[in-house]
Scaffold this motif. Structure first.
Motif, mmCIF file in Angstrom:
data_model
loop_
_atom_site.group_PDB
_atom_site.id
_atom_site.type_symbol
_atom_site.label_atom_id
_atom_site.label_comp_id
_atom_site.label_asym_id
_atom_site.label_seq_id
_atom_site.Cartn_x
_atom_site.Cartn_y
_atom_site.Cartn_z
ATOM 1 N N ALA A 1 0.845 -1.188 0.000
ATOM 2 C CA ALA A 1 0.000 0.000 0.000
ATOM 3 C C ALA A 1 0.882 1.242 0.000
ATOM 4 O O ALA A 1 1.861 1.313 0.746
ATOM 5 C CB ALA A 1 -0.919 0.004 1.226
ATOM 6 N N ALA A 2 0.539 2.219 -0.838
ATOM 7 C CA ALA A 2 1.317 3.449 -0.925
ATOM 8 C C ALA A 2 0.404 4.637 -1.155
ATOM 9 O O ALA A 2 -0.718 4.489 -1.649
ATOM 10 C CB ALA A 2 2.338 3.356 -2.066
ATOM 11 N N ARG A 3 0.890 5.816 -0.786
ATOM 12 C CA ARG A 3 0.164 7.033 -1.141
ATOM 13 C C ARG A 3 0.273 7.260 -2.645
ATOM 14 O O ARG A 3 -0.723 7.564 -3.312
ATOM 15 C CB ARG A 3 0.744 8.239 -0.392
ATOM 16 C CG ARG A 3 -0.009 9.544 -0.653
ATOM 17 C CD ARG A 3 0.761 10.740 -0.169
ATOM 18 N NE ARG A 3 1.983 10.936 -0.969
ATOM 19 C CZ ARG A 3 2.900 11.865 -0.707
ATOM 20 N NH1 ARG A 3 2.766 12.646 0.359
ATOM 21 N NH2 ARG A 3 3.972 11.977 -1.478
ATOM 22 N N ASP A 4 1.502 7.115 -3.170
ATOM 23 C CA ASP A 4 1.745 7.353 -4.588
ATOM 24 C C ASP A 4 1.800 6.017 -5.334
ATOM 25 O O ASP A 4 1.314 5.012 -4.842
ATOM 26 C CB ASP A 4 3.028 8.177 -4.750
ATOM 27 C CG ASP A 4 2.948 9.530 -4.036
ATOM 28 O OD1 ASP A 4 1.839 10.089 -3.943
ATOM 29 O OD2 ASP A 4 3.991 10.013 -3.549
ATOM 30 N N THR A 5 2.429 6.007 -6.477
ATOM 31 C CA THR A 5 2.360 4.851 -7.372
ATOM 32 C C THR A 5 3.089 3.624 -6.818
ATOM 33 O O THR A 5 4.170 3.740 -6.238
ATOM 34 C CB THR A 5 2.954 5.217 -8.745
ATOM 35 O OG1 THR A 5 2.211 6.310 -9.291
ATOM 36 C CG2 THR A 5 2.890 4.052 -9.711
ATOM 37 N N VAL A 6 2.488 2.478 -7.017
ATOM 38 C CA VAL A 6 3.134 1.187 -6.755
ATOM 39 C C VAL A 6 3.582 0.616 -8.096
ATOM 40 O O VAL A 6 2.767 0.462 -9.013
ATOM 41 C CB VAL A 6 2.167 0.207 -6.061
ATOM 42 C CG1 VAL A 6 2.815 -1.175 -5.919
ATOM 43 C CG2 VAL A 6 1.748 0.740 -4.704
ATOM 44 N N THR A 7 4.878 0.315 -8.220
ATOM 45 C CA THR A 7 5.432 -0.174 -9.482
ATOM 46 C C THR A 7 6.118 -1.510 -9.281
ATOM 47 O O THR A 7 6.980 -1.644 -8.394
ATOM 48 C CB THR A 7 6.448 0.826 -10.065
ATOM 49 O OG1 THR A 7 5.820 2.102 -10.248
ATOM 50 C CG2 THR A 7 6.978 0.336 -11.405
ATOM 51 N N LEU A 8 5.750 -2.486 -10.106
ATOM 52 C CA LEU A 8 6.447 -3.766 -10.163
ATOM 53 C C LEU A 8 7.333 -3.724 -11.404
ATOM 54 O O LEU A 8 6.842 -3.721 -12.526
ATOM 55 C CB LEU A 8 5.452 -4.927 -10.227
ATOM 56 C CG LEU A 8 6.032 -6.342 -10.129
ATOM 57 C CD1 LEU A 8 6.734 -6.559 -8.788
ATOM 58 C CD2 LEU A 8 4.938 -7.399 -10.326
ATOM 59 N N GLU A 9 8.654 -3.652 -11.177
ATOM 60 C CA GLU A 9 9.608 -3.427 -12.259
ATOM 61 C C GLU A 9 9.810 -4.683 -13.110
ATOM 62 O O GLU A 9 9.517 -5.803 -12.672
ATOM 63 C CB GLU A 9 10.955 -2.997 -11.670
ATOM 64 C CG GLU A 9 10.918 -1.722 -10.855
ATOM 65 C CD GLU A 9 10.966 -0.478 -11.714
ATOM 66 O OE1 GLU A 9 11.044 -0.603 -12.952
ATOM 67 O OE2 GLU A 9 10.933 0.632 -11.152
ATOM 68 N N ALA A 10 10.349 -4.482 -14.319
ATOM 69 C CA ALA A 10 10.730 -5.601 -15.174
ATOM 70 C C ALA A 10 11.737 -6.477 -14.440
ATOM 71 O O ALA A 10 12.673 -5.976 -13.814
ATOM 72 C CB ALA A 10 11.334 -5.079 -16.474
ATOM 73 N N GLY A 11 11.530 -7.775 -14.484
ATOM 74 C CA GLY A 11 12.410 -8.718 -13.809
ATOM 75 C C GLY A 11 12.038 -8.986 -12.370
ATOM 76 O O GLY A 11 12.584 -9.908 -11.755
ATOM 77 N N ALA A 12 11.130 -8.188 -11.819
ATOM 78 C CA ALA A 12 10.684 -8.388 -10.439
ATOM 79 C C ALA A 12 9.442 -9.284 -10.430
ATOM 80 O O ALA A 12 8.815 -9.520 -11.467
ATOM 81 C CB ALA A 12 10.376 -7.049 -9.779
ATOM 82 N N GLY A 13 9.071 -9.758 -9.256
ATOM 83 C CA GLY A 13 7.908 -10.637 -9.201
ATOM 84 C C GLY A 13 7.303 -10.727 -7.812
ATOM 85 O O GLY A 13 7.922 -10.357 -6.817
ATOM 86 N N ILE A 14 6.070 -11.217 -7.792
ATOM 87 C CA ILE A 14 5.358 -11.496 -6.550
ATOM 88 C C ILE A 14 4.805 -12.911 -6.654
ATOM 89 O O ILE A 14 4.105 -13.241 -7.615
ATOM 90 C CB ILE A 14 4.212 -10.497 -6.308
ATOM 91 C CG1 ILE A 14 4.753 -9.064 -6.227
ATOM 92 C CG2 ILE A 14 3.453 -10.852 -5.035
ATOM 93 C CD1 ILE A 14 3.659 -8.014 -6.109
ATOM 94 N N ASP A 15 5.121 -13.743 -5.654
ATOM 95 C CA ASP A 15 4.737 -15.155 -5.687
ATOM 96 C C ASP A 15 3.961 -15.486 -4.417
ATOM 97 O O ASP A 15 4.492 -15.363 -3.306
ATOM 98 C CB ASP A 15 5.989 -16.021 -5.784
ATOM 99 C CG ASP A 15 5.677 -17.506 -5.913
ATOM 100 O OD1 ASP A 15 4.488 -17.886 -5.856
ATOM 101 O OD2 ASP A 15 6.628 -18.293 -6.076
ATOM 102 N N VAL A 16 2.705 -15.873 -4.580
ATOM 103 C CA VAL A 16 1.895 -16.354 -3.450
ATOM 104 C C VAL A 16 1.342 -17.740 -3.782
ATOM 105 O O VAL A 16 0.317 -18.161 -3.262
ATOM 106 C CB VAL A 16 0.740 -15.379 -3.113
ATOM 107 C CG1 VAL A 16 1.277 -14.041 -2.645
ATOM 108 C CG2 VAL A 16 -0.205 -15.189 -4.308
ATOM 109 N N SER A 17 2.031 -18.455 -4.643
ATOM 110 C CA SER A 17 1.536 -19.741 -5.121
ATOM 111 C C SER A 17 1.595 -20.808 -4.037
ATOM 112 O O SER A 17 2.355 -20.711 -3.065
ATOM 113 C CB SER A 17 2.359 -20.204 -6.329
ATOM 114 O OG SER A 17 3.711 -20.407 -5.952
ATOM 115 N N ALA A 18 0.767 -21.837 -4.210
ATOM 116 C CA ALA A 18 0.747 -22.997 -3.315
ATOM 117 C C ALA A 18 1.353 -24.190 -4.038
ATOM 118 O O ALA A 18 1.027 -24.460 -5.196
ATOM 119 C CB ALA A 18 -0.681 -23.310 -2.895
#
Length: 204
Positions: free
Chosen positions: A125-142
């Protein structure tokens, strides 16, 4: 220098032992700096370390996260930064990852890994922009058979959410096995204010 802070769980034979504990540090108008060695490890099958930091700023956040990963604080990682932008250039590993930037943007340039036997949870959560950059990732897999994928929530109160080309999000479920159906895929929720959404819809 040379100090050690431990909330590690007691270790016992044959997999016995206790859960690790939790560290909470609050300095709403100051800088949080943790230079000590930190240990939140626990025996396999026990609850690993948890940490919650709430400060105006957090010094050396990437180096700190690397030490928290290595020190076993992989159950919960809650970081609140009240002033300025937050740049995440180092990996974070925990079943629950919750990062808030009250007064700026969040840039994710690494892997936020909350995946595991069961699906994890990532909230940014942010006041301003949230950016997921190239090469970055988010993993919540089971990975466990029949387990549901986890939850991702990316929010900006005054800006937008940008998922750049080359970034990756994984909320997949565990597959089927003998006598167990495959789990359900997880969820990804993006929240932005109406003005930012209008700009996106208008091609801005």
């Amino acid at each position: 220098e040379g100090a050690t802070v431990t909330v590690a769980g007691a270790l016992g034979g044959d997999g016995a032992g206790g859960d690790a504990g939790r560290i909470v540090v609050t300095a709403p108008e100051g800088t949080i700096r943790i230079d000590a060695d930190i240990d939140g490890s626990a025996a396999a099958g026990k609850r690993q370390g948890r940490i919650a930091l709430d400060g105006a700023t957090i010094a050396g956040i990437d180096a700190l996260n690397a030490r928290l990963n290595a020190g076993g604080f992989i159950d919960e990682r809650v970081l609140r930064i009240r002033e300025g932008d937050v740049d995440l250039g180092g990996d974070i590993t925990a079943g629950l990852i919750d990062i808030t930037a009250d007064g700026g943007a969040v840039r994710i340039g690494a892997m936020l890994d909350a995946g595991g036997e069961t699906g994890g949870s990532v909230r940014i959560a942010a006041r301003d922009t949230v950016t997921l950059e190239a090469g970055a990732g988010i993993d919540v897999s089971a990975s466990g058979a029949g387990e549901d994928g986890g939850e991702i929530e990316l929010m900006s109160s005054e800006g937008g959410v940008r998922l750049l080309a080359g970034s990756a999000i994984d909320a997949s479920a565990g597959g089927a096995s003998e006598g167990v159906d495959a789990g359900g895929d997880g969820s990804v929720l993006l929240r932005v204010n109406r003005g930012a959404l209008a700009d996106v819809l208008a091609g801005g």
